[in-house]
Each structure stands twice: as C-alpha cells, then as structure tokens.
Design a protein around this motif. Structure first.
Motif, PDB file in Angstrom:
ATOM      1  N   ASN A 123       0.828  -1.195   0.000  1.00 35.70           N
ATOM      2  CA  ASN A 123       0.000   0.000   0.000  1.00 35.70           C
ATOM      3  C   ASN A 123       0.868   1.254   0.000  1.00 35.70           C
ATOM      4  OD1 ASN A 123      -2.517  -1.194  -0.070  1.00 35.70           O
ATOM      5  ND2 ASN A 123      -2.598  -1.422   2.132  1.00 35.70           N
ATOM      6  N   SER A 146       1.978   5.077   1.239  1.00 39.24           N
ATOM      7  CA  SER A 146       2.050   5.767   2.522  1.00 39.24           C
ATOM      8  C   SER A 146       1.031   6.912   2.542  1.00 39.24           C
ATOM      9  CB  SER A 146       3.458   6.313   2.757  1.00 39.24           C
ATOM     10  OG  SER A 146       3.715   7.388   1.869  1.00 39.24           O
ATOM     11  N   LYS A 147       0.771   7.440   3.719  1.00 38.03           N
ATOM     12  CA  LYS A 147      -0.185   8.539   3.890  1.00 38.03           C
ATOM     13  C   LYS A 147       0.262   9.776   3.096  1.00 38.03           C
ATOM     14  CE  LYS A 147      -3.492  10.793   6.181  1.00 38.03           C
ATOM     15  NZ  LYS A 147      -4.545  11.179   5.282  1.00 38.03           N
ATOM     16  N   GLU A 148       1.569  10.070   3.113  1.00 32.70           N
ATOM     17  CA  GLU A 148       2.084  11.235   2.387  1.00 32.70           C
ATOM     18  C   GLU A 148       1.899  11.071   0.882  1.00 32.70           C
ATOM     19  OE1 GLU A 148       4.143   9.487   4.604  1.00 32.70           O
ATOM     20  OE2 GLU A 148       3.681  10.826   6.272  1.00 32.70           O
ATOM     21  N   GLU A 149       2.152   9.853   0.374  1.00 29.74           N
ATOM     22  CA  GLU A 149       1.968   9.597  -1.051  1.00 29.74           C
ATOM     23  C   GLU A 149       0.502   9.727  -1.441  1.00 29.74           C
ATOM     24  OE1 GLU A 149       5.401   6.405  -2.273  1.00 29.74           O
ATOM     25  OE2 GLU A 149       3.740   5.683  -1.018  1.00 29.74           O
ATOM     26  N   ILE A 150      -0.376   9.188  -0.625  1.00 26.82           N
ATOM     27  CA  ILE A 150      -1.810   9.276  -0.913  1.00 26.82           C
ATOM     28  C   ILE A 150      -2.247  10.735  -0.940  1.00 26.82           C
ATOM     29  CG2 ILE A 150      -4.122   8.753  -0.031  1.00 26.82           C
ATOM     30  CD1 ILE A 150      -2.936   6.100   1.012  1.00 26.82           C
ATOM     31  N   ASP A 151      -1.785  11.536   0.024  1.00 26.87           N
ATOM     32  CA  ASP A 151      -2.133  12.955   0.051  1.00 26.87           C
ATOM     33  C   ASP A 151      -1.626  13.682  -1.197  1.00 26.87           C
ATOM     34  OD1 ASP A 151      -3.381  12.595   2.489  1.00 26.87           O
ATOM     35  OD2 ASP A 151      -1.677  13.333   3.670  1.00 26.87           O
ATOM     36  N   ASN A 163      -3.652  12.262  -4.324  1.00 24.05           N
ATOM     37  CA  ASN A 163      -5.051  12.672  -4.241  1.00 24.05           C
ATOM     38  C   ASN A 163      -5.182  14.173  -4.534  1.00 24.05           C
ATOM     39  OD1 ASN A 163      -7.850  12.250  -3.702  1.00 24.05           O
ATOM     40  ND2 ASN A 163      -7.551  13.135  -1.673  1.00 24.05           N
ATOM     41  N   THR A 181      -5.868   1.826  -2.779  1.00 27.90           N
ATOM     42  CA  THR A 181      -4.579   2.412  -3.145  1.00 27.90           C
ATOM     43  C   THR A 181      -3.565   1.289  -3.285  1.00 27.90           C
ATOM     44  OG1 THR A 181      -3.841   2.704  -0.867  1.00 27.90           O
ATOM     45  CG2 THR A 181      -5.057   4.534  -1.856  1.00 27.90           C
ATOM     46  N   ILE A 231      -4.509   4.991  -7.451  1.00 30.69           N
ATOM     47  CA  ILE A 231      -5.608   5.202  -6.504  1.00 30.69           C
ATOM     48  C   ILE A 231      -6.911   4.992  -7.255  1.00 30.69           C
ATOM     49  CG2 ILE A 231      -6.803   6.838  -4.996  1.00 30.69           C
ATOM     50  CD1 ILE A 231      -4.183   8.245  -4.504  1.00 30.69           C
TER      51      ILE A 231
END
Length: 153
Positions: A40, A42-47, A50, A103, A117
């Motif tokens: 999956n 990371s939170k930073e990559e998703i932010d 997105n 994701t 995503i």
C-alpha cells in the motif's frame, strides 16, 4: 486394417499436438517487483496523489487545458488530445465528490509498477460501487492516466 490405421493416426495427432501444462515459478528480479506491487501507499503519497487528482478534476470541470496539461506526465501529455479531455469530461461527474476505495501499485506488462488510486463517488453507498475511476501516477505526482469505468453485473 484401415480402421486400425485411422485410430492410430488420430491418437498420434493428439499426442503430437498436446502441450505441457505445468507452470514453473522463476525466482528472479521480476518476482521482487511483483511482491512490491502489492504494498500500500504511505499517507504522504496518498495525500500528494489525491491532491493532484482533485486539481485535475477542478481543471477538467472548467475545461482549463493548460492546468490539465501541467498535471500530466510528459508521456501522457504526448498522447492526450482535446477529444480525450472531452470524453473524460463526459464520463466523470465533476460536480460530485470522490472517495478513495483502493490504493497501491499497479504492475504493468513490462514489469514496472506505478502508484494507483481508485475512487468512487461519495454518494454511492453500495459495497461494490457502480462507477470506479482509476488514476495512475508517476512517483513525483504527475498523472500517467485516468480511467473511468462502470461496473456491470
């Protein structure tokens, strides 16, 4: 005698045209790529991804070609035309909000994998959404592709 010859010829044709069905897993570098593809983001990559996707949707809503081109990768920019933008604008409901449903990394045929995503519309409350939008990114956040599709049962 003719019957025996006919039976033997039919059996020999089947024998010569048969194939082995055993599959062997090779332990090389491509196997490592596929194992990384299931991780999956990371939170930073998703932010990051997105945010770029939502900026693209806003630019698509107002048909701002320059802003959309700035968010696309060089590879995607070469292939995208006005017709593609018009089809995206028709297929994606830009007035709705999006919810991330999945994701990860999407492996490609050549063995490489890119961050991905998947979105659904926020008002779609079904366990299996009716419409899904998949966005694929380069690691720097540039958009490689966006694919909306409807799930039919």
């Amino acid at each position: 005698m003719k019957k025996i010859f006919l039976i033997l010829s039919v059996l020999s044709v089947q024998f010569f045209l048969s194939q082995k069905t055993g599959a062997k897993a090779e332990n090389d570098k491509s196997t490592n790529i596929n194992s990384k593809a299931s991780l999956n983001l990371s939170k930073e990559e998703i932010d990051l991804y997105n945010g770029k996707f939502l900026k693209f949707i806003e630019a698509l809503k107002i048909s701002d070609r320059a802003a959309m081109d700035a968010l696309l990768s060089e590879q995607a920019r070469k292939m995208v035309t006005d017709v593609v933008y018009q089809k995206l604008a028709k297929d994606i409901k830009t007035n709705k909000t999006f919810k991330i449903i999945k994701t990860g990394n999407k492996p490609l045929i050549d063995g490489s994998s890119y961050p991905m995503i998947q979105y659904k519309y926020s008002d779609d409350k079904d366990a299996e959404p009716k419409e899904v939008i998949t966005a694929m990114f380069e690691t720097d956040g540039k958009i490689l592709g966006i694919k909306p599709y409807k799930i039919t049962k």
